[in-house]
Design a protein around this motif. Structure first.
Motif, PDB file in Angstrom:
ATOM      1  N   ARG A  92      21.207  20.427  17.029  1.00  8.63           N
ATOM      2  CA  ARG A  92      20.605  19.097  17.001  1.00  8.63           C
ATOM      3  C   ARG A  92      21.041  18.315  15.765  1.00  8.63           C
ATOM      4  N   LEU A  93      21.081  18.978  14.622  1.00 13.87           N
ATOM      5  CA  LEU A  93      21.527  18.304  13.402  1.00 13.87           C
ATOM      6  C   LEU A  93      23.002  17.939  13.478  1.00 13.87           C
ATOM      7  N   GLN A  94      23.830  18.823  14.032  1.00 18.67           N
ATOM      8  CA  GLN A  94      25.252  18.523  14.170  1.00 18.67           C
ATOM      9  C   GLN A  94      25.481  17.394  15.167  1.00 18.67           C
ATOM     10  N   HIS A  95      24.663  17.353  16.193  1.00 18.15           N
ATOM     11  CA  HIS A  95      24.789  16.280  17.188  1.00 18.15           C
ATOM     12  C   HIS A  95      24.480  14.920  16.568  1.00 18.15           C
ATOM     13  N   ARG A  96      23.525  14.888  15.663  1.00 12.28           N
ATOM     14  CA  ARG A  96      23.128  13.621  15.035  1.00 12.28           C
ATOM     15  C   ARG A  96      24.008  13.246  13.852  1.00 12.28           C
ATOM     16  N   HIS A  97      24.421  14.240  13.059  1.00 11.28           N
ATOM     17  CA  HIS A  97      25.070  13.959  11.782  1.00 11.28           C
ATOM     18  C   HIS A  97      26.493  14.490  11.673  1.00 11.28           C
ATOM     19  N   LYS A 151      10.205  10.914  26.787  1.00 13.58           N
ATOM     20  CA  LYS A 151       9.850  10.429  25.457  1.00 13.58           C
ATOM     21  C   LYS A 151       8.467   9.804  25.422  1.00 13.58           C
ATOM     22  N   ASP A 206      16.787  15.584  22.950  1.00  8.94           N
ATOM     23  CA  ASP A 206      17.411  14.545  22.161  1.00  8.94           C
ATOM     24  C   ASP A 206      17.916  13.390  23.003  1.00  8.94           C
ATOM     25  N   SER A 207      18.073  13.622  24.316  1.00 12.27           N
ATOM     26  CA  SER A 207      18.722  12.585  25.083  1.00 12.27           C
ATOM     27  C   SER A 207      17.972  12.255  26.372  1.00 12.27           C
ATOM     28  N   GLY A 263      25.629  18.001   9.292  1.00 10.09           N
ATOM     29  CA  GLY A 263      24.549  18.717   9.959  1.00 10.09           C
ATOM     30  C   GLY A 263      24.325  20.087   9.353  1.00 10.09           C
ATOM     31  N   VAL A 284      24.323  18.470  23.283  1.00 10.05           N
ATOM     32  CA  VAL A 284      23.425  17.549  23.969  1.00 10.05           C
ATOM     33  C   VAL A 284      22.226  18.334  24.482  1.00 10.05           C
ATOM     34  N   HIS A 302       9.924  14.190  18.249  1.00 12.05           N
ATOM     35  CA  HIS A 302      10.377  14.658  16.936  1.00 12.05           C
ATOM     36  C   HIS A 302      10.505  16.191  16.929  1.00 12.05           C
TER      37      HIS A 302
END
Length: 203
Positions: A179-184, A19, A14-15, A189, A10, A31
């Motif tokens: 970040r990629l593992q958190h999303r996918h 934003k 990303d959270s 990821g 986290v 992004h």
């Protein structure tokens, strides 16, 4: 494959990070991965271009990078690596997460929680793979690598870790991968990161 725990994954950008904003800072915060990958490749090629155009490469520019430790790439290629992933991760983290994010990012680099067998596997995996591949392709019986190769292997591995390893992995593994593992998820990821960085990063 590196698997991070949920609290490591986290990231403020990303959270909980801000934003809003239509300026450059706001776009980076919305992004972070797009900006990281774009800057990583752009800055690296900026650093590599003089070497490619020099007499060590295409010969367009009439100067030559001197050799260090037996290769000109140490002075010609390594600066591009430091301009790429690690600097890009630093800049994007600073913009998105500020000083707390930088502390978390650098903290991930110093966590060594693997058992001794992982280190033993890493040290022996490359010589074993090379021996098996050579045996399979040549059809000859397995042979022990020459003594000079074995003696140079560990110093070469350490040199690789403190040069390109430090230059690249804080960006790929400590910034992009969480970040990629958190999303996918851990598997996809890691797969996405491999597809993005390794084919394009081959030198």
């Amino acid at each position: 494959m590196s698997i991070h725990t949920p609290d490591e994954l986290v990231q403020p950008s990303d959270s909980t990070g801000p934003k809003d904003g239509s300026g450059l800072r706001g776009r980076i915060r919305r992004h972070p991965l797009v900006w990281f990958f774009s800057l990583a490749f752009l800055l690296s090629w900026v650093g590599w271009t003089p070497y490619i155009l020099s007499e060590n490469g295409l010969g367009v520019l009439h100067f030559q990078f001197p050799a260090a430790l037996g290769t000109s790439q140490l002075l010609g290629v390594l600066p591009g690596a430091y301009l790429g992933p690690i600097l890009s991760a630093f800049l994007v983290t600073l913009v998105c997460d500020g000083r707390p994010g930088l502390r978390a990012w650098t903290g991930r680099m110093t966590k060594w929680r693997l058992g001794w067998y992982w280190y033993a596997g890493i040290i022996t995996a490359v010589p074993t793979a090379l021996t098996l591949a050579t045996t399979a392709l040549s059809g000859e019986n397995p042979t022990v690598p020459p003594a000079a190769v074995l003696v140079a292997y560990l110093p070469g591995l350490v040199l690789q870790m403190i040069t390109t390893g430090i230059a690249e992995e804080p960006g790929w593994r400590d910034f992009a991968m969480p970040r990629l593992q958190h999303r996918h998820g851990p598997f996809f990821g890691t797969l996405i990161l491999s597809a993005i960085c390794h084919p394009s990063w081959a030198r």
